[in-house]
Write a protein that holds these residues in place. Structure first.
Motif, mmCIF file in Angstrom:
data_model
loop_
_atom_site.group_PDB
_atom_site.id
_atom_site.type_symbol
_atom_site.label_atom_id
_atom_site.label_comp_id
_atom_site.label_asym_id
_atom_site.label_seq_id
_atom_site.Cartn_x
_atom_site.Cartn_y
_atom_site.Cartn_z
ATOM 1 N N MET A 362 -4.017 -29.470 22.210
ATOM 2 C CA MET A 362 -3.565 -27.931 22.885
ATOM 3 C C MET A 362 -2.135 -27.550 22.681
ATOM 4 O O MET A 362 -1.492 -28.696 22.679
ATOM 5 N N THR A 363 -1.734 -26.927 22.171
ATOM 6 C CA THR A 363 -0.270 -26.667 22.196
ATOM 7 C C THR A 363 0.140 -24.486 23.135
ATOM 8 O O THR A 363 -1.422 -23.528 22.534
ATOM 9 N N CYS A 364 0.422 -24.968 23.658
ATOM 10 C CA CYS A 364 0.668 -23.053 25.081
ATOM 11 C C CYS A 364 1.862 -22.531 24.753
ATOM 12 O O CYS A 364 3.309 -22.989 24.309
ATOM 13 N N SER A 365 2.127 -21.197 24.365
ATOM 14 C CA SER A 365 3.660 -20.682 24.157
ATOM 15 C C SER A 365 2.930 -19.369 25.305
ATOM 16 O O SER A 365 2.538 -18.718 25.076
ATOM 17 N N GLY A 366 4.272 -18.958 25.451
ATOM 18 C CA GLY A 366 3.494 -17.820 26.683
ATOM 19 C C GLY A 366 5.503 -16.789 26.825
ATOM 20 O O GLY A 366 6.031 -17.798 27.011
ATOM 21 N N ASN A 367 4.867 -15.868 27.187
ATOM 22 C CA ASN A 367 5.825 -15.097 27.560
ATOM 23 C C ASN A 367 5.510 -13.844 28.664
ATOM 24 O O ASN A 367 4.573 -12.921 28.201
ATOM 25 N N LYS A 368 6.352 -14.268 29.861
ATOM 26 C CA LYS A 368 5.894 -12.792 31.367
ATOM 27 C C LYS A 368 4.603 -12.571 31.097
ATOM 28 O O LYS A 368 3.958 -11.466 31.385
ATOM 29 N N GLY A 369 3.486 -13.287 31.242
ATOM 30 C CA GLY A 369 2.653 -13.369 31.810
ATOM 31 C C GLY A 369 1.094 -13.121 30.738
ATOM 32 O O GLY A 369 -0.110 -13.367 31.061
ATOM 33 N N LEU A 370 1.879 -13.322 29.608
ATOM 34 C CA LEU A 370 0.724 -13.550 28.302
ATOM 35 C C LEU A 370 0.996 -14.709 28.033
ATOM 36 O O LEU A 370 2.315 -15.791 26.764
ATOM 37 N N LEU A 371 -0.233 -15.386 27.585
ATOM 38 C CA LEU A 371 -0.199 -16.234 26.720
ATOM 39 C C LEU A 371 -0.938 -16.640 25.590
ATOM 40 O O LEU A 371 -2.140 -16.308 25.461
ATOM 41 N N MET A 372 -0.246 -17.550 24.643
ATOM 42 C CA MET A 372 -1.116 -18.054 22.698
ATOM 43 C C MET A 372 -1.687 -19.531 23.879
ATOM 44 O O MET A 372 -0.555 -19.896 23.598
ATOM 45 N N LEU A 373 -2.759 -20.115 23.473
ATOM 46 C CA LEU A 373 -3.411 -20.912 23.118
ATOM 47 C C LEU A 373 -3.910 -21.456 21.793
ATOM 48 O O LEU A 373 -4.555 -21.070 20.853
ATOM 49 N N HIS A 374 -3.650 -22.693 20.825
ATOM 50 C CA HIS A 374 -3.592 -23.028 20.418
ATOM 51 C C HIS A 374 -4.791 -24.160 20.348
ATOM 52 O O HIS A 374 -3.934 -25.364 20.581
ATOM 53 N N LEU A 375 -6.160 -23.940 19.524
ATOM 54 C CA LEU A 375 -6.589 -25.155 20.284
ATOM 55 C C LEU A 375 -7.158 -25.736 18.774
ATOM 56 O O LEU A 375 -7.781 -24.845 17.921
ATOM 57 N N ARG A 376 -7.141 -26.987 18.679
ATOM 58 C CA ARG A 376 -7.628 -27.379 17.278
ATOM 59 C C ARG A 376 -8.184 -28.554 17.802
ATOM 60 O O ARG A 376 -8.029 -29.791 18.672
ATOM 61 N N SER A 377 -9.438 -28.911 16.659
ATOM 62 C CA SER A 377 -9.810 -30.237 16.500
ATOM 63 C C SER A 377 -10.559 -30.218 14.699
ATOM 64 O O SER A 377 -9.913 -29.827 14.015
ATOM 65 N N ARG A 378 -10.968 -31.749 15.144
ATOM 66 C CA ARG A 378 -11.508 -32.106 13.440
ATOM 67 C C ARG A 378 -11.746 -30.944 12.776
ATOM 68 O O ARG A 378 -12.726 -30.136 11.674
ATOM 69 N N GLN A 379 -12.940 -29.917 14.206
ATOM 70 C CA GLN A 379 -14.018 -29.184 13.102
ATOM 71 C C GLN A 379 -14.268 -27.987 14.339
ATOM 72 O O GLN A 379 -14.108 -26.778 13.858
ATOM 73 N N MET A 380 -12.374 -27.654 14.208
ATOM 74 C CA MET A 380 -12.247 -26.383 14.909
ATOM 75 C C MET A 380 -10.165 -26.268 15.141
ATOM 76 O O MET A 380 -9.924 -27.138 14.478
ATOM 77 N N ASN A 381 -10.680 -25.081 14.529
ATOM 78 C CA ASN A 381 -9.434 -24.475 14.862
ATOM 79 C C ASN A 381 -8.692 -22.654 15.542
ATOM 80 O O ASN A 381 -9.013 -21.953 14.408
ATOM 81 N N ARG A 382 -8.038 -22.651 16.826
ATOM 82 C CA ARG A 382 -8.703 -21.092 16.639
ATOM 83 C C ARG A 382 -7.186 -21.416 18.107
ATOM 84 O O ARG A 382 -6.840 -21.872 18.615
ATOM 85 N N LEU A 383 -7.193 -19.969 18.246
ATOM 86 C CA LEU A 383 -6.499 -19.049 18.679
ATOM 87 C C LEU A 383 -6.350 -18.691 19.727
ATOM 88 O O LEU A 383 -8.152 -17.508 19.393
ATOM 89 N N VAL A 384 -6.220 -17.959 21.242
ATOM 90 C CA VAL A 384 -6.685 -17.869 22.261
ATOM 91 C C VAL A 384 -5.936 -16.825 23.546
ATOM 92 O O VAL A 384 -4.285 -17.699 22.991
ATOM 93 N N THR A 385 -5.802 -15.919 23.296
ATOM 94 C CA THR A 385 -4.273 -15.418 24.416
ATOM 95 C C THR A 385 -4.896 -15.108 26.036
ATOM 96 O O THR A 385 -6.421 -15.133 25.837
ATOM 97 N N TYR A 386 -4.387 -15.151 26.500
ATOM 98 C CA TYR A 386 -4.889 -14.943 28.025
ATOM 99 C C TYR A 386 -3.408 -14.815 28.665
ATOM 100 O O TYR A 386 -2.518 -14.830 29.072
ATOM 101 N N ASN A 387 -4.344 -12.808 29.330
ATOM 102 C CA ASN A 387 -3.951 -12.019 30.792
ATOM 103 C C ASN A 387 -3.702 -12.555 31.782
ATOM 104 O O ASN A 387 -4.771 -12.847 32.624
ATOM 105 N N VAL A 388 -2.368 -13.229 32.248
ATOM 106 C CA VAL A 388 -2.064 -13.927 33.047
ATOM 107 C C VAL A 388 -2.561 -12.667 34.625
ATOM 108 O O VAL A 388 -3.829 -12.740 35.723
ATOM 109 N N MET A 389 -2.577 -11.638 34.760
ATOM 110 C CA MET A 389 -2.668 -9.888 35.750
ATOM 111 C C MET A 389 -4.236 -9.744 35.583
ATOM 112 O O MET A 389 -4.711 -9.753 36.495
ATOM 113 N N SER A 390 -4.830 -9.712 34.092
ATOM 114 C CA SER A 390 -5.926 -9.363 34.203
ATOM 115 C C SER A 390 -7.349 -10.373 33.765
ATOM 116 O O SER A 390 -8.469 -10.221 34.250
ATOM 117 N N ARG A 391 -6.643 -11.772 33.760
ATOM 118 C CA ARG A 391 -7.064 -12.743 33.549
ATOM 119 C C ARG A 391 -8.548 -12.885 32.839
ATOM 120 O O ARG A 391 -9.357 -13.356 32.410
#
Length: 424
Positions: A362-391
């Protein structure tokens, strides 16, 4: 397809609202013509709908959408220029670039001092993510707008530059070339770019980079700070256009190779926070006072691929928690009294079940409470956002290459606040 234009009309008079309708119609016309586009949206082809649903939509639109009024040229030709710029400054970023293609006068607004002042009065919205793909460098730069949940790409080719984004502040993004020799700062929206002067300290080892807005200068500007693997550091001041050596970090501070650029520094009120290893913890550097502090903080057990984040002055830790064959993404908050990490949220279990038995990175990039997570494996390549305030955890839609080609794979990304008038 033209990106939908949203507008917040707080404080504007009715004539401004009418102007906005005019601008919107021109923007839509420019978007349909396909000429001089700066940003293009990625969208899936529309699916065919049953006749029953189409009739229902026609009925809905016939009720809700009022008839477009005819604009009289004698009324609008003498419209106040300052009010015009105030309305245009409130257009969504993607719509603004389509708006610029209408005529040369509108295209020149970026160089207007009064327009810059209007833009400065507008509160910052959600950050965007500036991403690069594994594809050709000339077509691999894209933007993701979380509020619209859409990808945009540059309609023109950027200059060839083998570099990766390492920090951001005030609408600007800082890049470092793969040889760790040159720094660049640019506005990703306008493509204005500046190569920083050579550093006085030649360090080619892995380094951590942070960026803040210059709060000591009345003329604004920004600072860029890098920290070497053995504690050496330097600060660039854009006002002085030079590097300075504020002094070395404590000798026992080490930047782990596993944290190289994957754990970006975060900024809180002019103070940069870096992750350190051996011993684990955080290093802070105050850009105003030059004071450096070290905090030895034990990391949570079974933690990997972790990085720092920030939200309203709160220091957060994002990482993968792996035990036996189970893996989950967790969020911790630093307790200021005890200097310990406290878990505050984790990814939904139904998503974590997909990671079971897989070697996930996983790698993570974020700014002011909004994160983007890059999750990857041999079988998966996914991007997910996470909002700190609203969860809220949201899957990022796939980024499809133009003209329906293959799905693009994200190599790296960085969060930044889109700003039309930021200059390097």
């Amino acid at each position: 397809m033209v990106t939908h234009v949203s507008f917040h009309a707080g404080g504007l008079c009715p004539i401004s609202m009418i102007l906005l309708q005019t601008i919107t119609s021109l923007v839509m016309a420019a978007g349909k013509s396909g000429s001089c586009k700066i940003l293009e949206s990625f969208e899936s082809p529309p699916s065919k709908k049953p006749r029953k649903d189409l009739n229902r939509e026609k009925l809905h639109f016939s009720i809700d959408i009022p008839e477009v009024e005819v604009m009289e040229q004698d009324i609008w030709k003498d419209f106040p220029e300052d009010l015009f710029e105030a309305v245009v400054a409130r257009l969504p970023i993607a719509s603004f670039f389509r708006f610029r293609s209408v005529c040369r006068k509108w295209n020149s607004l970026l160089n207007s001092q009064t327009f810059s002042q209007h833009c400065a009065e507008i509160p910052l919205g959600d950050p965007w993510f500036y991403a690069f793909t594994h594809d050709n460098v000339n077509v691999g730069a894209m933007f993701y707008d979380p509020s619209m949940r859409k990808w945009h790409r540059l309609a023109f080719k950027p200059a060839k530059m083998i570099a990766q984004p390492v920090a951001s502040a005030g609408g600007l993004v800082c890049f470092l070339d793969i040889g760790h020799r040159k720094f660049f700062v640019c506005n990703p929206l306008t493509q204005s770019i500046k190569e920083l002067p050579p550093r006085s300290v030649k360090v080619w080892s892995c380094i951590a980079v942070g960026m803040t807005l210059n709060r000591n200068s009345t003329t604004g500007g920004y600072n860029v700070m890098w920290v070497g693997g053995d504690g050496e550091c330097e600060v660039y001041d854009s006002v002085k256009n030079s590097w300075s050596q504020p002094g070395s970090m404590p000798l026992n501070i080490k930047v782990s190779p596993s944290h190289n650029f994957q754990s970006q520094a975060v900024s809180v009120d002019g103070t940069l926070y870096f992750m350190q290893s051996d011993p684990g913890g955080i290093v802070s550097y105050n850009m105003d006072t030059g004071v450096c502090k070290q905090f030895i903080i034990p990391a949570p057990l079974h933690l990997s691929d972790h990085s720092l984040a920030e939200y309203k002055g709160r220091i957060l830790l994002v990482g993968l928690l792996t035990k036996n064959a189970a893996t989950c993404v967790c969020i911790w908050e630093l307790q200021k009294m005890t200097l310990l990490w406290k878990e505050v949220d984790r990814m939904p279990n139904i998503w974590c079940l997909e990671f079971y038995g897989k070697h996930v990175r996983m790698t993570c990039s974020g700014n002011k409470g909004l994160l983007m997570l890059h999750l990857r494996s041999r079988q998966m390549n996914r991007l997910v956002t996470y909002n700190v305030m609203s969860r809220d955890w949201l899957t990022v839609p796939a980024c499809i290459a133009p003209r329906g080609r293959k799905q693009l794979r994200i190599a790296c990304c960085i969060a930044f606040n889109p700003c039309l008038t930021a200059t390097a």
